[in-house]
Design an enzyme around this catalytic site. Structure first.
Site, mmCIF file in Angstrom:
data_model
loop_
_atom_site.group_PDB
_atom_site.id
_atom_site.type_symbol
_atom_site.label_atom_id
_atom_site.label_comp_id
_atom_site.label_asym_id
_atom_site.label_seq_id
_atom_site.Cartn_x
_atom_site.Cartn_y
_atom_site.Cartn_z
ATOM 1 N N GLU A 176 0.838 -1.197 0.000
ATOM 2 C CA GLU A 176 0.000 0.000 0.000
ATOM 3 C C GLU A 176 0.881 1.258 0.000
ATOM 4 O OE1 GLU A 176 -2.236 0.646 3.582
ATOM 5 O OE2 GLU A 176 -3.764 1.856 2.577
ATOM 6 N N CYS A 210 -5.890 -2.516 1.792
ATOM 7 C CA CYS A 210 -5.649 -2.515 3.248
ATOM 8 C C CYS A 210 -6.892 -2.814 4.106
ATOM 9 C CB CYS A 210 -4.985 -1.211 3.664
ATOM 10 S SG CYS A 210 -4.278 -1.285 5.335
ATOM 11 N N LYS A 257 -9.446 2.760 -2.499
ATOM 12 C CA LYS A 257 -9.685 2.131 -1.189
ATOM 13 C C LYS A 257 -11.107 2.434 -0.733
ATOM 14 C CE LYS A 257 -7.351 2.040 3.358
ATOM 15 N NZ LYS A 257 -6.025 2.323 3.971
#
Lengths: 373, 373
Positions: free
Chosen positions: A120, A222, A185
């Site tokens: 990430e 994530c 994300k």
């Protein structure tokens, strides 16, 4: 031993358990056994010289099919420390990161990797603070084209078309070198020091799946790994491999780490690739999240341990907890549909019922279904 | 060693790993350490005498709160073989099962268990075939009242009000002895020999949560553990503990077993109790699922290994793979909301978006979101 001094679970088990018991422990912990890939000597040497770990594993073969040839591909997972201090000039930090990643990608190419994914926000140390985020698009395109490799590059994106806001994004570059697209994300942590919700917003691109020459892939960035629905929607859109580039620390999530991506592989009949940063990053300004800890300049220890999980519940060993590394995994994408046909979670999923129940549940006046005496 | 000869993962690790390494392995595999419960000597003796395993573990204490006292309770998980052959007269089989369970429940009462759950379809051997399913309602009510214990009793239900159809059901009996309600298996396997879809239909009672004197509980029966949405809806309705009475065999799912219920505990900020049958059951008529295996009279080996997982990712060791057993776990329900406040998966879940995406995805003409070059 939540820090760097303990190398990995697998090394410990292999050192101490007698062989028959080791096999049994591995069967229960890791499912069907993977086998070591025979990687080229020059790749091994280059990794040694570059001082990063290189592991290669192949999953057990999928069943032979009459109407489809095997779809064997290799994925590469990269975990790395930030080579320079966060106090170094930004341009130097970025250049050192590029150099590091370039060296690892060279080795991945020697190992026949078809799709590679970095950690990430790989192109900088994790905290945005006041540094301008840098898009490494040109760098990724160059690498992709040079090695005919699909590159998944998780970055911080500066959105010039929408008021210069930031997104936590992954760019997917085709093996042709062209940008195939990007994904953002979807879930932003609001947990302790991970105050990312003050830097960027929840992704607004839904759950795109990228059809590459090597299979259909998606990127769950994530914190999205804690949300089973996030994995599910990528899978419903057809993802055969879901990458999960992450940045997470030992004291917070290390006991979750072997569970979540692997559960997602099982539940969605797909491969998942869990990638974590490694090492400790120290920042110029101290911070606190008001949780009683003294103000400090680091998040804690990023424990690496990147791994790949398969739809039959098996998984590779993890990369170490304390070194830069490249994990190469060979997999047959045919296994996804085979597991789908065997377990039928999509057919038995009752998604219509859940769509309705969730639509009810989000209403402000929702009345939970509780039975009382 | 997929059968009875290998007792348990935990016993193997404890035997071979040196202490500091054992602690590290356990931290990564099991999260925060649980401690052994000091169970009454007469309970230990009764278990020895009854030839069943007795384990007791307490999870690490939740944080002290100023506005709520701790909510310490004890759950009991029962795994057992079927005492008699499936060829014995049905009434004798049932009576032997009742006797066995009664003995185990007696010990649970000595150990201060507040909520007990038996394995899936405990009141008979697993295959319905032509045997009439038996509801053990009176039996459960008697036990519940006698021991002031909430009893979760997974049975096969004959639905007299709807054409005598069958359901795979769990009855929840309050500690007062009154039936609090029932819940039905929401997802039915269509996997290999587990042809349950020919015996009963998908549950039609939604996702009820039962408010007992000891906390809010729900029951996700067996195959429903593969469906993250099933766990989620129980959790949205407020479940603090979700029981998962199961019947699953080694060659099929043993590497999934430590993953799924634990992932559900993490993802939903609740406790989960995974309960599996144990042993091998042999049936009068042979069967095959057309998967290339010869016709046979058993499902395979039910590997026990029942365990409890906590919302902070920790878990108890499992019961053995080869013995009847009672697992007693002490837990503080305050941990659920504490984890909810720390990790915020409900707040960051974006359920409205998923309700909409799922509603689209189930349409016959749904066009998956795929990006092509």
């Amino acid at each position: 031993m939540a820090g760097a001094e303990w190398e990995s679970l697998e090394q410990c088990l292999e050192k101490h358990l007698p062989l028959p018991e080791l096999q049994e422990v591995k069967r229960i912990l890791y499912g069907k056994e993977t086998r070591l890939l025979d990687l080229p000597r020059r790749a091994v040497e280059a990794a040694n010289q570059g001082d990063f770990e290189l592991q290669g594993h192949a999953f057990a073969a999928a069943a032979a099919e009459q109407m489809r040839p095997p779809r064997l591909i290799r994925v590469g997972l990269v975990q790395n420390k930030t080579p320079l201090s966060t106090k170094a000039p930004v341009a130097e930090q970025v250049s050192a990161l590029h150099k590091r990643i370039e060296a690892i990608v060279e080795v991945a190419a020697m190992c026949g990797v078809n799709i590679i994914c970095f950690q990430e926000a790989w192109s900088k140390s994790l905290v945005v603070l006041s540094l301008p985020p840098l898009i490494s698009k040109c760098f990724d395109e160059k690498l992709a084209k040079k090695h005919s490799m699909v590159v998944i590059s998780p970055i911080l994106e500066r959105d010039h078309s929408h008021g210069d806001v930031l997104w936590n994004t992954a760019v997917v570059v085709s093996d042709s070198g062209a940008v195939l697209g990007k994904t953002r994300k979807n879930h932003i942590p609001r947990v302790g020091d991970f105050n990312e919700s003050t830097y960027y917003m929840e992704g607004n691109l839904g759950h795109p799946v990228f059809e590459t020459h090597f299979g259909k892939i998606a990127v769950n960035i994530c914190y999205g790994r804690h949300h089973p629905l996030n994995w599910l929607m990528y899978s419903i859109n057809g993802a055969e491999i879901i990458f999960n580039p992450s940045a997470t620390i030992g004291s917070l999530s290390e006991s979750f780490w072997p569970i979540e991506a692997r559960n997602a592989a099982i539940a969605n009949h797909c491969f998942t690739c869990a990638i974590n940063r490694v090492g400790q990053e120290c920042f110029p300004n101290e911070f606190t999240s008001g949780d009683g800890e003294k103000a400090h300049k680091d998040f804690g220890y990023f424990y690496g341990s990147s791994y790949v999980a398969a739809p039959d519940g098996s998984r590779t060993p993890g990369l170490s907890r304390n070194r830069d590394g490249l994990l190469v995994a060979e997999l047959d994408l045919n296994l996804c549909r085979q597991m789908n046909d065997l377990w039928s979670f999509k057919m038995t999923g009752r998604y219509k019922m859940y769509a309705e129940e969730l639509a009810e549940a989000v209403k402000p006046d929702y009345n939970p279904h509780i039975v009382r005496e």
